[in-house]
Enzyme design. Structure first.
Site, PDB file in Angstrom:
ATOM      1  CG  ASP A  34      -0.355  -0.295   2.356  1.00 44.30           C
ATOM      2  OD1 ASP A  34       1.043  -0.336   2.486  1.00 44.30           O
ATOM      3  OD2 ASP A  34      -0.921   0.018   3.498  1.00 44.30           O
ATOM      4  CG  HIS A 236      19.960   7.888 -20.113  1.00 41.31           C
ATOM      5  ND1 HIS A 236      19.012   7.587 -21.213  1.00 41.31           N
ATOM      6  CD2 HIS A 236      20.103   9.060 -20.552  1.00 41.31           C
ATOM      7  CE1 HIS A 236      18.704   8.388 -21.938  1.00 41.31           C
ATOM      8  NE2 HIS A 236      19.334   9.582 -21.660  1.00 41.31           N
ATOM      9  CG  ASP A 253      22.059  15.581 -17.124  1.00 38.41           C
ATOM     10  OD1 ASP A 253      21.174  16.353 -16.566  1.00 38.41           O
ATOM     11  OD2 ASP A 253      21.740  14.963 -18.246  1.00 38.41           O
ATOM     12  CG  ASP A 264      18.037  18.707 -18.317  1.00 44.19           C
ATOM     13  OD1 ASP A 264      19.029  18.243 -17.885  1.00 44.19           O
ATOM     14  OD2 ASP A 264      17.716  18.212 -19.511  1.00 44.19           O
ATOM     15  CG  HIS A 343      23.588  13.046 -26.701  1.00 41.18           C
ATOM     16  ND1 HIS A 343      23.538  14.499 -26.630  1.00 41.18           N
ATOM     17  CD2 HIS A 343      24.713  12.790 -25.851  1.00 41.18           C
ATOM     18  CE1 HIS A 343      24.327  14.893 -26.235  1.00 41.18           C
ATOM     19  NE2 HIS A 343      25.108  13.952 -25.513  1.00 41.18           N
ATOM     20  CG  HIS A 347      15.321  17.915 -24.095  1.00 42.49           C
ATOM     21  ND1 HIS A 347      15.111  18.588 -23.146  1.00 42.49           N
ATOM     22  CD2 HIS A 347      16.569  17.419 -23.518  1.00 42.49           C
ATOM     23  CE1 HIS A 347      15.697  18.490 -21.914  1.00 42.49           C
ATOM     24  NE2 HIS A 347      16.614  17.675 -22.204  1.00 42.49           N
ATOM     25  CG  HIS A 354      13.298  14.625 -22.480  1.00 40.27           C
ATOM     26  ND1 HIS A 354      13.869  13.513 -22.681  1.00 40.27           N
ATOM     27  CD2 HIS A 354      14.338  15.272 -21.833  1.00 40.27           C
ATOM     28  CE1 HIS A 354      15.138  13.270 -22.415  1.00 40.27           C
ATOM     29  NE2 HIS A 354      15.440  14.506 -21.942  1.00 40.27           N
ATOM     30  CD  GLU A 377      20.625  17.836 -23.125  1.00 41.05           C
ATOM     31  OE1 GLU A 377      21.378  16.694 -22.578  1.00 41.05           O
ATOM     32  OE2 GLU A 377      19.522  17.883 -23.180  1.00 41.05           O
ATOM     33  CE1 TYR A 381      28.758  12.409 -22.662  1.00 40.12           C
ATOM     34  CE2 TYR A 381      28.235  12.662 -25.066  1.00 40.12           C
ATOM     35  CZ  TYR A 381      27.924  12.933 -23.823  1.00 40.12           C
ATOM     36  OH  TYR A 381      26.817  13.782 -23.724  1.00 40.12           O
ATOM     37  NE  ARG A 398      24.393  15.233 -20.815  1.00 41.47           N
ATOM     38  CZ  ARG A 398      24.743  14.311 -20.171  1.00 41.47           C
ATOM     39  NH1 ARG A 398      25.422  13.346 -21.277  1.00 41.47           N
ATOM     40  NH2 ARG A 398      24.310  13.736 -19.167  1.00 41.47           N
ATOM     41  CD  GLU A 400      20.818  19.186 -20.016  1.00 42.04           C
ATOM     42  OE1 GLU A 400      21.452  18.510 -19.518  1.00 42.04           O
ATOM     43  OE2 GLU A 400      19.775  19.163 -20.650  1.00 42.04           O
TER      44      GLU A 400
HETATM   45  N1  GLY Z   1      18.671  14.825 -17.965  1.00 40.90           N
HETATM   46  C1  GLY Z   1      18.170  14.702 -19.351  1.00 40.90           C
HETATM   47  C2  GLY Z   1      18.525  15.273 -20.365  1.00 40.90           C
HETATM   48  O1  GLY Z   1      19.533  16.078 -20.499  1.00 40.90           O
HETATM   49  O2  GLY Z   1      17.934  15.125 -21.485  1.00 40.90           O
HETATM   50 MN    MN Z   2      20.299  16.729 -18.572  1.00 39.71          MN
HETATM   51 MN    MN Z   3      18.409  17.557 -21.235  1.00 39.94          MN
END
Ligand code: GLY
Ligand code: MN
Ligand code: MN
Length: 431
Positions: A34, A236, A253, A264, A343, A347, A354, A377, A381, A398, A400
């Site tokens: 529960d 991820h 991130d 983000d 990538h 977004h 996203h 971003e 890598y 990265r 961002e």
């Molecule tokens: N943290 C997810 C992205 O950067 O899209």
């Molecule tokens: Mn991110």
């Molecule tokens: Mn992002």
């Protein structure tokens, strides 16, 4: 008084014409037995109501212009266990609905409200259980056909209308996004100040979450990535349980969610406070790519412009670093750059990290408009592989930021976290 949710409902009503819209909030999710996962209202529902209690349903009637909420009734016994409920009267007052009723009146009232409307809008297929309820309400209208009631003849996906609205943020949304960006930025700054060789990734994650929660942002907008050394090459990465070593980089991130709105941010910095020469070389390429991407975000520019600008810089950098050979155009055309950058550039961001919205219409990229928000971003890598210079092995970087399109350019509202090498090193030294 500016009531953003009522203003959005009115805007939707004017787009819908004489149709009727139905929208449910998100179901609760059981974690086990529960216990439930922390409850998060549906983003479309939040957008139109600001109402965060589970089980609620909104009906908008384009013929009368009315907003009708169905929600949990007041229940003093349950409220002792689970806390305050607005109840229909309280919700109507607090959130500006025209009418509000308890859930057990839906079966009677909703078919009445649907009868003789020409068109029904709902987020078809978004929630199967809600689809079934909508079908039952429609059946109930059809069963009354002998008394002259007619079920809607046309159906539309409410998401198509709402996605378009959500793509351009209003004043209240921009204020919340900026605050989510500010708090997310504090989390990153605290992490840079706290990190020491020998710590575990989760200890740094704790600093970030502490910064969020202390400022009223109880939850992160997505699972935080705190990735030391080679872990940064897992896009991820979520384990966050490795020890951080001197000489390695740490990629974080992370962003908070504030009143439904996401931050983000990604930053990458040295665990020991000083970039090595190889780390510096890769970092400068990613930073230059990010700045080129951000510079391409402005009204009228197309949604693919930042990605193209950043990719050119990354491709040139990969050639200069000796990761790839050939020409910038050749590397881009063949897609060989994807070995190190796999990538997209970013977004939309808003209620969903996203966020919703079509970046292309009829196969053509759309242009940015003031009020749109995007992340930028880029990253590199570098996994060990034949021909990859050893100095760069296991470097993952990265950077961002979250960017608002303004009337004459853009605003990087997460810029408070340092990203120039000398600024990062100074912050980590405690200058
Ligand atoms: N943290 C997810 C992205 O950067 O899209
Ligand atoms: Mn991110
Ligand atoms: Mn992002």
């Amino acid at each position: 008084m500016y009531q953003p949710h009522a203003e959005r409902r009115n805007r939707l009503l004017s787009i819908m014409g004489d149709g009727v819209a139905l929208l449910s909030t998100a179901p609760e999710a059981v974690r086990n037995a529960d216990s439930h996962y922390p409850y998060r209202a549906d983003s479309y529902f939040l957008y139109l109501t600001g109402f965060i209690e589970p089980e609620a349903v909104l009906l908008l009637d384009g013929r009368s212009g009315k907003s009708v909420l169905f929600c949990r009734a007041k229940n003093p016994a349950m409220e002792i266990w689970d806390g305050f409920r607005h109840g229909p009267d309280g919700a109507r007052e607090a959130f500006g609905f025209d009418e509000a009723y308890p859930l057990d009146e839906m079966a009677e009232r909703i078919p009445d409200l649907l009868a003789d409307s020409n068109q029904l809008w709902w987020p078809l297929g978004h929630d199967e259980a809600f689809d079934r309820r909508v079908n039952r309400w429609l059946d109930s209208v059809r069963q009354r056909s002998r008394s002259g009631a007619r079920a809607p003849a046309h159906y539309g996906d409410l998401r198509a209308l709402l996605d378009e609205m959500r793509m351009v943020k209003d004043e209240a949304e921009i204020a919340l996004l900026r605050r989510a960006g500010d708090i997310s930025a504090v989390g990153h700054i605290k992490a840079m100040q706290a990190v020491r060789p020998g710590m575990f990734e989760y200890e740094v994650e704790a600093e970030i979450l502490r910064a969020f929660i202390r400022r009223g942002a109880r939850y992160p907008a997505y699972e935080s990535i705190v990735a030391g050394g080679a872990n940064a090459c897992t896009l991820h990465y979520a384990a966050n349980n490795a020890r951080l070593n001197d000489g390695e980089l740490l990629l974080i991130d992370a962003g908070c969610e504030l009143e439904g709105y996401a931050g983000d941010i990604t930053r990458t910095f040295p665990v020991g406070g000083r970039f090595s020469a190889a780390q510096r070389d890769v970092y400068q390429v990613v930073l230059a790519a990010e700045l080129a991407g951000i510079a391409a975000v402005r009204p009228g520019a197309l949604w693919n412009a930042p990605g193209e600008a950043a990719l050119k810089v990354l491709a040139q950098g990969m050639l200069d670093l000796g990761l790839l050979s050939g020409s910038v155009d050749g590397v881009i055309e063949s897609g060989s750059y994807r070995q190190f950058y796999m990538h997209g550039i970013g977004h939309m961001i808003g209620l969903d990290v996203h966020d919703v919205g079509q970046r292309k219409l009829h196969g053509q990229w759309r242009g940015y408009q003031p009020g749109m928000c995007t992340t930028v971003e880029p990253g590199l890598y570098i996994r060990p592989a034949p021909g990859v210079p050893e100095a760069f092995h296991n470097i993952g970087i990265r950077i961002e930021d979250d960017v608002l399109v303004t009337a004459d350019g853009n605003e990087v509202y997460t810029a408070a976290v340092p990203k120039q090498i000398d600024e990062i090193e100074a912050l980590m030294r405690g200058d």
